[in-house]
Design a protein around this motif. Sequence first.
Motif, short mmCIF file in Angstrom:
data_model
loop_
_atom_site.label_atom_id
_atom_site.label_comp_id
_atom_site.label_asym_id
_atom_site.label_seq_id
_atom_site.Cartn_x
_atom_site.Cartn_y
_atom_site.Cartn_z
N ALA A 116 -4.36 1.59 -27.19
CA ALA A 116 -3.44 1.90 -26.07
C ALA A 116 -4.09 2.93 -25.17
O ALA A 116 -4.62 3.93 -25.62
N PRO A 117 -4.07 2.58 -23.84
CA PRO A 117 -4.71 3.49 -22.89
C PRO A 117 -3.93 4.79 -22.83
O PRO A 117 -2.72 4.82 -22.97
N THR A 118 -4.63 5.83 -22.43
CA THR A 118 -4.04 7.13 -22.25
C THR A 118 -3.48 7.27 -20.86
O THR A 118 -3.71 6.42 -19.98
N ASN A 119 -2.70 8.33 -20.57
CA ASN A 119 -2.12 8.58 -19.24
C ASN A 119 -3.19 8.76 -18.19
O ASN A 119 -3.03 8.35 -17.03
N LEU A 120 -4.26 9.40 -18.60
CA LEU A 120 -5.35 9.63 -17.64
C LEU A 120 -5.95 8.32 -17.18
O LEU A 120 -6.22 8.12 -15.99
N GLN A 121 -6.14 7.47 -18.22
CA GLN A 121 -6.70 6.17 -17.87
C GLN A 121 -5.74 5.39 -16.97
O GLN A 121 -6.15 4.73 -16.02
N LEU A 122 -4.45 5.47 -17.29
CA LEU A 122 -3.47 4.76 -16.43
C LEU A 122 -3.46 5.30 -15.03
O LEU A 122 -3.35 4.56 -14.03
N SER A 123 -3.54 6.60 -14.90
CA SER A 123 -3.53 7.21 -13.57
C SER A 123 -4.75 6.76 -12.77
O SER A 123 -4.65 6.47 -11.57
N LYS A 124 -5.89 6.73 -13.52
CA LYS A 124 -7.10 6.30 -12.83
C LYS A 124 -6.99 4.84 -12.37
O LYS A 124 -7.38 4.48 -11.26
N GLN A 125 -6.46 4.04 -13.28
CA GLN A 125 -6.31 2.62 -12.93
C GLN A 125 -5.35 2.44 -11.75
O GLN A 125 -5.56 1.62 -10.86
N LEU A 126 -4.24 3.20 -11.74
CA LEU A 126 -3.31 3.12 -10.61
C LEU A 126 -3.95 3.55 -9.31
O LEU A 126 -3.72 2.96 -8.23
N SER A 127 -4.75 4.60 -9.41
CA SER A 127 -5.44 5.08 -8.19
C SER A 127 -6.38 4.00 -7.64
O SER A 127 -6.43 3.75 -6.43
N GLU A 128 -7.09 3.40 -8.58
CA GLU A 128 -8.01 2.32 -8.13
C GLU A 128 -7.23 1.15 -7.53
O GLU A 128 -7.63 0.54 -6.55
N LEU A 129 -6.09 0.89 -8.19
CA LEU A 129 -5.26 -0.23 -7.68
C LEU A 129 -4.74 0.07 -6.29
O LEU A 129 -4.73 -0.80 -5.41
N ARG A 130 -4.28 1.38 -6.09
CA ARG A 130 -3.81 1.74 -4.74
C ARG A 130 -4.94 1.62 -3.72
O ARG A 130 -4.74 1.18 -2.57
N SER A 131 -6.10 2.09 -4.12
CA SER A 131 -7.25 2.01 -3.20
C SER A 131 -7.54 0.56 -2.81
O SER A 131 -7.79 0.23 -1.64
N THR A 132 -7.47 -0.27 -3.86
CA THR A 132 -7.72 -1.70 -3.58
C THR A 132 -6.65 -2.28 -2.65
O THR A 132 -6.93 -3.04 -1.71
#
Length: 507
Positions: A53-69
């Motif tokens: 299970a991913p951590t919060n940091l990883q989720l935040s990073k993934q969300l940031s990348e998703l927003r950027s995309t």
Amino acid sequence: MWRERKRWCDVLHLERQLDFACAGITEVGFRKLGDRRSTWRCMECKTAQSPVAPTNLQLSKQLSELRSTLDTIMKQLSPLATLVEDVKLIKQDVSDLKDSVNFAQKTADDSISKIGSLVTRVSHMEAQTNSLDNLKMDMAKLKEDLQDKEQWARANNVEIKGVPLSKSENLYDIVAKITKNIKCTIRKEDINYIARVPSLKSDSSKSIIMALNNRYTKEEFVAAARQHKGISILDLGYNGEGKVFINDHLTLHNKALLKKVKELAFEKQFKYVWVKHCKILNARGLRTKVTLFRRNVGLNCYDIIAITESWLMAGISDRELFDDRYVVFRRDRDYESTTQQYGGGVILAISRKFGAFEQLTWRSSAEDIWATVTMRSKGGPVKLHLCTVYLCNQRGGNSINAQLVNFADKLENNFRATPNDLFLILGDFNMPNITWKPVDGGYTEPIGIFNESQTSFMDVLAECNLNQFNSVPNFMDRILDLALSNTSLEVLPSSHPLDFYKHRVPP
């Protein structure tokens, strides 16, 4: 415990040897794997490969990348709204264009329909115009027929002009006095009626119209009056001076026509204008004998007809003189360049069977026409060059000697260009000083040459091997009309002449 030292797990235990107990598999089970050994994993490796299970940091990073995309995608899609509007505008423009095309098509269809209607109307108008032209022609013919009938109704009438008007006059007595003077008997019973009629001129006396019962009696009466050559009012018992004129009773139209003919005859130097059988006649060249000449042409079958001094002008067509058997070449006198008012002109009429064509470049300053025909002979086809020429003194410096010299130069050039062809030259050279003496061979020789131009002309004839064959003189016992050729000819008076002009050799 026995260990399998040749087997290891290549996930977490690279280069490590495991025993079967630690690996979690029996030796028999391992051996049964067979080809599946390459995909076998130990429990530790299997646990390591299960998702964590991913951590919060990883989720935040993934969300940031998703927003950027998504931002990048939004930026890329931002022009889409404008593009949509453009597409809407294009659709509107296409719709408008479609409407315009439909309108244009409808307009074109309407135009085609109108044009078709106009074409129909124009065709109808053309038909009406043709009908109108035909009606005009019919009207003109009816008018002409009416004038002819009106004149025919006066065929037995005589118009007597110049007799003074008196209150107690007896017209029968006046006619009796006239018949006595002209020595022509007219009985009272020969007269249908006699009366005076108003004149177009208010200052002149009324003419006497006498209608006779017989046309021949009328013609004899008019002929006798003309032969008498002048009746004065003194001969009829009147005082004073004045002449009495007796003529055919012409209609107003023919009187006006007679006046115009006399004016034109004076201008064109016609010698005579007269009225006979209620018809206006004149005399001068072929212009005065068109009907007679054409009739004589139709009664004969000449292959070639050469005429000089035709006196024709543009108003007289070829078909008034010749029928369809002939192709006609004319050279009417150019009155403008010669500053002359009448005379001259030459014609060359050739049967169509010869396929004649004119040689325009062969013309000289004289009045001449050249044409070429192809003749059949035993040795094959032979070209014959025909010429009709008339020489006379003209104004503007083109003297007869100048014309003769120029004609001789042209003749020499034409002969040199075609030395093997035949030549036949017919015409009036107007050299009355020269006498043509017959010699052996059927031709004639000139005697009496007295000027340089004539000598030069005779030299050219000798150089071109042209002899003169005509020995038929005119009424003054002169030979002015020459027949020149480089082949043998026989010139004889025609037994069926086309014209009876007394001082011309019959054609």
